[in-house]
Enzyme design. Structure first.
Site, mmCIF file in Angstrom:
data_model
loop_
_atom_site.group_PDB
_atom_site.id
_atom_site.type_symbol
_atom_site.label_atom_id
_atom_site.label_comp_id
_atom_site.label_asym_id
_atom_site.label_seq_id
_atom_site.Cartn_x
_atom_site.Cartn_y
_atom_site.Cartn_z
ATOM 1 N N ASP A 94 48.712 -135.873 -69.202
ATOM 2 C CA ASP A 94 49.947 -135.760 -68.419
ATOM 3 C C ASP A 94 51.056 -135.009 -69.136
ATOM 4 O OD1 ASP A 94 49.326 -136.907 -65.927
ATOM 5 O OD2 ASP A 94 49.372 -138.907 -66.801
ATOM 6 N N ASP A 151 44.985 -136.997 -60.718
ATOM 7 C CA ASP A 151 46.365 -136.648 -61.085
ATOM 8 C C ASP A 151 46.428 -135.345 -61.877
ATOM 9 O OD1 ASP A 151 45.634 -139.421 -60.935
ATOM 10 O OD2 ASP A 151 47.622 -140.020 -61.620
#
Length: 369
Positions: A94, A151
């Site tokens: 991320d 994601d």
């Protein structure tokens, strides 16, 4: 364009001009607001994956208003993120969320050269997570070496950006390899997507699917559906590969079919109806992706669905009072409570809501590109 969207964006800027000072006074990166205070991340300190959304929100406000307060607040918190390069242990896939929306936004909006270098640093860290068996590893735990998650489609924008910046195709090649793996292994025939897929880290063979933050194995965690929708849309914007657009439209069709009549989104599209569980973050993300799909395809149905989602948030899920420091209510991190928040304000919901309003007002700086 109806005036309500311009009014809402202006009100958001006015509100954050007041309430963001409290975050500076507290010396934290806000994760959510509760009880009239900003709350930092529940896990991993400033290395938590959501840290980039607060400076990203400030950069959106700066792009709209040119108010130097927002620039200073963005840089205050992104300095805390840059310090995580030295800590390193908490950083994962991320870093796209964390650094493209902070340092990358700084470079895009101000031309700051150190911000560019910091964003390239993050891109190199993301490259370092690539397993040549065909995917970007999600997390650092030794028993999760084969885990990849939907994601990460959003984080690929950092790699495409790095290839453009450096004129080095390696970053984009890695992004495309991961995107094709996601296309093959995450996107289901009905247009829904899996949240977590585990691969054999030696061979790249699919091992199993995990329910992740959704209701149950085989469910449709709504924010995961939104990550897939917007992520493949961004992949198409970056790489112009028709299969990415096809995937984005397929996922969009499934998402649109599950929008509630009030414009809100359930936390999981397969959840039982015995308990209401809303995640308004999913609706805000999907609205952004649908508006980008409208630009790409010219299809009015996507724009209409985006407006339905934004209107639902404006009509029933915005708290404009200063006692509530953020904007959106009823944001939920995970269907099964993991301590990260349920039916509360969460900052990355506010980020995507303001991004959606910026798109509707034609002032979105498009920090993802």
């Amino acid at each position: 364009m109806p005036n309500r969207y311009e009014d809402a964006l202006n009100r958001a800027a006015e509100k954050f001009r007041r309430t963001a000072q409290r975050a500076a006074d507290q010396g934290i990166i806000p994760y959510k607001s509760e009880g009239g205070a900003w709350i930092p991340s529940p896990f991993a300190g400033n290395g938590w994956w959501t840290g980039g959304f607060w400076p990203g929100l400030m950069w959106l406000m700066y792009a709209r208003t040119k108010d130097e307060f927002f620039l200073r607040e963005a840089r205050r918190t992104q300095e805390m993120l840059v310090e995580q390069f030295r800590v390193f242990r908490e950083l994962n896939h991320d870093v796209g969320f964390m650094y493209l929306l902070s340092c990358g936004a700084d470079y895009k909006l101000t031309g700051d050269r150190q911000a560019r270098q910091d964003t390239l640093h993050a891109a190199s860290l993301l490259m370092g997570r690539f397993n040549p068996a065909g995917y970007i590893r999600a997390w650092n735990n030794p028993d999760q070496a084969g885990y990849a998650i939907i994601d990460c489609m959003m984080n690929l924008s950092l790699l495409y950006w790095a290839s453009r910046q450096t004129e080095d195709p390696r970053f984009a090649h890695v992004a495309d390899i991961h995107a094709h793996t996601a296309l093959r292994e995450f996107v289901r025939p009905n247009g829904s997507v899996s949240h977590i897929v585990e691969f054999d880290p030696e061979t790249g063979a699919r091992v199993r699917e995990h329910a992740g933050q959704g209701y149950a194995l085989g469910g449709q965690w709504s924010r995961g559906q939104a990550w897939g929708l917007y992520g493949f849309t961004l992949a198409y914007r970056n790489a112009k590969k028709p299969e990415y657009l096809e995937a984005a439209e397929k996922i969009a069709g499934n998402f649109i079919a599950h929008i509630r009549p009030d414009g809100l989104t359930d936390c999981d599209f397969c959840q039982p109806d015995t308990e209401e569980r809303i995640d308004n973050i999913a609706g805000a993300i999907a609205a952004c992706g649908l508006m980008e799909l409208t630009v790409i395809t010219g299809k009015d149905d996507y724009h209409a669905a985006a407006l339905q989602l934004v209107d639902g948030l404006l009509d029933s899920c915005c708290d404009w009072s200063d006692g509530h420091l953020g904007l959106l209510t009823r944001c939920t991190a995970s269907y099964h409570d993991d301590g990260a928040g349920r039916h509360t304000n969460i900052t990355y919901g506010d980020y995507f809501f303001v991004e959606a309003l910026s798109k509707l007002n034609r002032c979105d700086p498009m920090l993802w590109l």
